[in-house]
Design a protein around this motif. Structure first.
Motif, PDB file in Angstrom:
ATOM      1  N   HIS A  38      62.785  57.992  33.683  1.00 46.59           N
ATOM      2  CA  HIS A  38      62.038  56.937  34.369  1.00 46.59           C
ATOM      3  C   HIS A  38      62.262  55.607  33.651  1.00 46.59           C
ATOM      4  O   HIS A  38      62.369  55.563  32.423  1.00 46.59           O
ATOM      5  CB  HIS A  38      60.538  57.269  34.380  1.00 46.59           C
ATOM      6  CG  HIS A  38      59.719  56.306  35.173  1.00 46.59           C
ATOM      7  ND1 HIS A  38      59.666  56.353  36.549  1.00 46.59           N
ATOM      8  CD2 HIS A  38      58.947  55.274  34.797  1.00 46.59           C
ATOM      9  CE1 HIS A  38      58.878  55.381  36.983  1.00 46.59           C
ATOM     10  NE2 HIS A  38      58.433  54.710  35.938  1.00 46.59           N
ATOM     11  N   SER A  39      62.323  54.547  34.440  1.00 44.83           N
ATOM     12  CA  SER A  39      62.448  53.197  33.900  1.00 44.83           C
ATOM     13  C   SER A  39      61.573  52.271  34.728  1.00 44.83           C
ATOM     14  O   SER A  39      61.575  52.350  35.963  1.00 44.83           O
ATOM     15  CB  SER A  39      63.908  52.729  33.956  1.00 44.83           C
ATOM     16  OG  SER A  39      64.022  51.384  33.545  1.00 44.83           O
ATOM     17  N   GLU A  40      60.826  51.416  34.054  1.00 42.28           N
ATOM     18  CA  GLU A  40      60.022  50.431  34.776  1.00 42.28           C
ATOM     19  C   GLU A  40      59.910  49.169  33.942  1.00 42.28           C
ATOM     20  O   GLU A  40      60.018  49.219  32.713  1.00 42.28           O
ATOM     21  CB  GLU A  40      58.633  50.971  35.103  1.00 42.28           C
ATOM     22  CG  GLU A  40      57.794  51.332  33.912  1.00 42.28           C
ATOM     23  CD  GLU A  40      56.474  51.968  34.319  1.00 42.28           C
ATOM     24  OE1 GLU A  40      55.457  51.597  33.728  1.00 42.28           O
ATOM     25  OE2 GLU A  40      56.462  52.825  35.208  1.00 42.28           O
ATOM     26  N   GLY A  41      59.729  48.062  34.628  1.00 41.84           N
ATOM     27  CA  GLY A  41      59.608  46.818  33.901  1.00 41.84           C
ATOM     28  C   GLY A  41      59.522  45.614  34.801  1.00 41.84           C
ATOM     29  O   GLY A  41      59.481  45.725  36.038  1.00 41.84           O
ATOM     30  N   THR A  42      59.517  44.455  34.151  1.00 46.03           N
ATOM     31  CA  THR A  42      59.398  43.174  34.845  1.00 46.03           C
ATOM     32  C   THR A  42      60.339  42.169  34.203  1.00 46.03           C
ATOM     33  O   THR A  42      60.464  42.122  32.980  1.00 46.03           O
ATOM     34  CB  THR A  42      57.958  42.635  34.760  1.00 46.03           C
ATOM     35  OG1 THR A  42      57.054  43.606  35.283  1.00 46.03           O
ATOM     36  CG2 THR A  42      57.806  41.338  35.543  1.00 46.03           C
ATOM     37  N   GLN A  53      60.541  43.118  39.631  1.00 48.71           N
ATOM     38  CA  GLN A  53      59.892  44.282  39.042  1.00 48.71           C
ATOM     39  C   GLN A  53      60.567  45.537  39.550  1.00 48.71           C
ATOM     40  O   GLN A  53      61.076  45.560  40.673  1.00 48.71           O
ATOM     41  CB  GLN A  53      58.408  44.329  39.399  1.00 48.71           C
ATOM     42  CG  GLN A  53      57.615  43.202  38.760  1.00 48.71           C
ATOM     43  CD  GLN A  53      56.134  43.298  39.081  1.00 48.71           C
ATOM     44  OE1 GLN A  53      55.750  43.531  40.210  1.00 48.71           O
ATOM     45  NE2 GLN A  53      55.323  43.109  38.058  1.00 48.71           N
ATOM     46  N   TRP A  54      60.564  46.583  38.722  1.00 50.26           N
ATOM     47  CA  TRP A  54      61.158  47.847  39.143  1.00 50.26           C
ATOM     48  C   TRP A  54      60.368  49.015  38.566  1.00 50.26           C
ATOM     49  O   TRP A  54      59.675  48.877  37.559  1.00 50.26           O
ATOM     50  CB  TRP A  54      62.623  47.935  38.726  1.00 50.26           C
ATOM     51  CG  TRP A  54      62.824  48.075  37.253  1.00 50.26           C
ATOM     52  CD1 TRP A  54      62.950  49.245  36.559  1.00 50.26           C
ATOM     53  CD2 TRP A  54      62.897  47.041  36.285  1.00 50.26           C
ATOM     54  NE1 TRP A  54      63.107  49.002  35.217  1.00 50.26           N
ATOM     55  CE2 TRP A  54      63.071  47.642  35.029  1.00 50.26           C
ATOM     56  CE3 TRP A  54      62.829  45.650  36.347  1.00 50.26           C
ATOM     57  CZ2 TRP A  54      63.180  46.910  33.858  1.00 50.26           C
ATOM     58  CZ3 TRP A  54      62.936  44.934  35.186  1.00 50.26           C
ATOM     59  CH2 TRP A  54      63.120  45.555  33.964  1.00 50.26           C
ATOM     60  N   SER A  55      60.506  50.127  39.224  1.00 47.84           N
ATOM     61  CA  SER A  55      59.981  51.406  38.761  1.00 47.84           C
ATOM     62  C   SER A  55      60.846  52.471  39.424  1.00 47.84           C
ATOM     63  O   SER A  55      60.777  52.645  40.646  1.00 47.84           O
ATOM     64  CB  SER A  55      58.510  51.571  39.138  1.00 47.84           C
ATOM     65  OG  SER A  55      58.036  52.832  38.704  1.00 47.84           O
ATOM     66  N   GLU A 147      61.281  52.764  29.038  1.00 48.82           N
ATOM     67  CA  GLU A 147      62.178  53.828  29.454  1.00 48.82           C
ATOM     68  C   GLU A 147      61.645  55.149  28.917  1.00 48.82           C
ATOM     69  O   GLU A 147      61.288  55.245  27.741  1.00 48.82           O
ATOM     70  CB  GLU A 147      63.598  53.584  28.944  1.00 48.82           C
ATOM     71  CG  GLU A 147      64.228  52.341  29.524  1.00 48.82           C
ATOM     72  CD  GLU A 147      65.608  52.037  28.966  1.00 48.82           C
ATOM     73  OE1 GLU A 147      65.971  52.596  27.897  1.00 48.82           O
ATOM     74  OE2 GLU A 147      66.319  51.251  29.578  1.00 48.82           O
ATOM     75  N   THR A 148      61.613  56.167  29.790  1.00 47.68           N
ATOM     76  CA  THR A 148      61.148  57.492  29.418  1.00 47.68           C
ATOM     77  C   THR A 148      62.324  58.458  29.468  1.00 47.68           C
ATOM     78  O   THR A 148      63.076  58.457  30.440  1.00 47.68           O
ATOM     79  CB  THR A 148      60.028  57.962  30.369  1.00 47.68           C
ATOM     80  OG1 THR A 148      58.959  57.008  30.338  1.00 47.68           O
ATOM     81  CG2 THR A 148      59.501  59.331  29.971  1.00 47.68           C
ATOM     82  N   TYR A 149      62.459  59.241  28.415  1.00 46.79           N
ATOM     83  CA  TYR A 149      63.558  60.193  28.287  1.00 46.79           C
ATOM     84  C   TYR A 149      63.010  61.599  28.052  1.00 46.79           C
ATOM     85  O   TYR A 149      61.941  61.767  27.483  1.00 46.79           O
ATOM     86  CB  TYR A 149      64.455  59.836  27.091  1.00 46.79           C
ATOM     87  CG  TYR A 149      65.153  58.514  27.222  1.00 46.79           C
ATOM     88  CD1 TYR A 149      66.445  58.445  27.730  1.00 46.79           C
ATOM     89  CD2 TYR A 149      64.521  57.334  26.870  1.00 46.79           C
ATOM     90  CE1 TYR A 149      67.093  57.227  27.860  1.00 46.79           C
ATOM     91  CE2 TYR A 149      65.160  56.115  26.999  1.00 46.79           C
ATOM     92  CZ  TYR A 149      66.442  56.064  27.496  1.00 46.79           C
ATOM     93  OH  TYR A 149      67.078  54.861  27.635  1.00 46.79           O
ATOM     94  N   LYS A 150      63.793  62.599  28.482  1.00 47.17           N
ATOM     95  CA  LYS A 150      63.478  63.986  28.150  1.00 47.17           C
ATOM     96  C   LYS A 150      64.600  64.526  27.281  1.00 47.17           C
ATOM     97  O   LYS A 150      65.775  64.165  27.453  1.00 47.17           O
ATOM     98  CB  LYS A 150      63.308  64.834  29.408  1.00 47.17           C
ATOM     99  CG  LYS A 150      64.597  65.052  30.183  1.00 47.17           C
ATOM    100  CD  LYS A 150      64.381  65.973  31.366  1.00 47.17           C
ATOM    101  CE  LYS A 150      65.685  66.155  32.143  1.00 47.17           C
ATOM    102  NZ  LYS A 150      65.524  67.034  33.277  1.00 47.17           N
TER     103      LYS A 150
END
Length: 153
Positions: A38-42, A53-55, A147-150
Motif C-alpha cells: 500500500h502507498s498513500e500520500g499528498t 493525493q493518492w491511496s 508506504e506499507t510492505y509485507k
C-alpha cells in the motif's frame, strides 16, 4: 491448598505463554525481502496547498490483468536491492537499483548507486510488516507519503 497450587500453576503458564508470543517482535530485523502492499500520500504545491493525493493497494492491475509492484531486499552487509515487477509481462526486473543503507534510531537512510539519498522514518517494523514515512521537498513541491510492505522472504 490444591486451589492455591492450581492458581499458581495457571498464572505461571499464562506468563510463560504470553512472553513467548512477544519474543518474535521484540527485536525485529529489516533483513529480508519486503514487497509493497500500500502507498498513500499528498503532494503540495509551493503555497502548501494539496495538489495531488493518492491511496493505492499493490500490486496495481491494469485492464489487461498486468500488475505492477516493487520490493526491497535488505542484506546483512548494509546493501539493498530495489526491484520493480510488471506481473503478467515480466516477473524479473531488468534494471534493479542498488543501495547501501543504515538505520539510526527510527530512521532508515538509503544511499543509491547514483549518490542520491533517501531518508525514511520507520513507523512500524515487525516480523511481517514494515511501514515507512517519507517527506520530500524541492523547489517545486513537497511530497509526504507512507508506504506499507509485507515480508516475503
Amino acid at each position: 491448598m490444591k486451589k492455591l497450587f492450581l492458581f499458581v500453576a495457571v498464572m505461571m503458564a499464562a506468563v510463560a505463554f504470553s512472553s513467548c508470543s512477544k519474543d518474535e517482535d521484540e527485536n525485529p530485523s529489516i533483513i529480508g525481502t519486503w514487497q509493497i502492499t500500500h502507498s498513500e500520500g499528498t503532494e503540495f504545491d509551493n503555497s502548501g496547498k494539496p495538489h495531488y493525493q493518492w491511496s493505492e493497494d499493490y500490486p496495481v492491475f491494469d485492464e489487461h490483468e498486468n500488475g505492477f509492484c516493487w520490493s526491497y531486499t535488505f542484506n546483512n552487509d548494509g546493501t539493498c536491492v530495489n526491484k520493480t515487477y510488471e506481473i503478467g509481462i515480466s516477473d524479473e526486473d531488468d534494471d534493479p537499483k542498488y543501495y547501501t543503507y543504515s538505520i539510526s534510531e527510527n530512521k532508515l537512510i538509503m544511499q543509491s548507486q547514483y549518490g542520491d539519498q533517501d531518508i525514511y522514518e520507520i513507523k512500524k517494523l515487525s516480523s511481517d510488516q514494515l511501514i515507512l514515512f517519507y517527506h520530500i521537498q524541492n523547489d517545486y513541491y513537497t511530497t509526504e507519503g507512507t508506504e506499507t510492505y509485507k515480508r516475503i522472504k
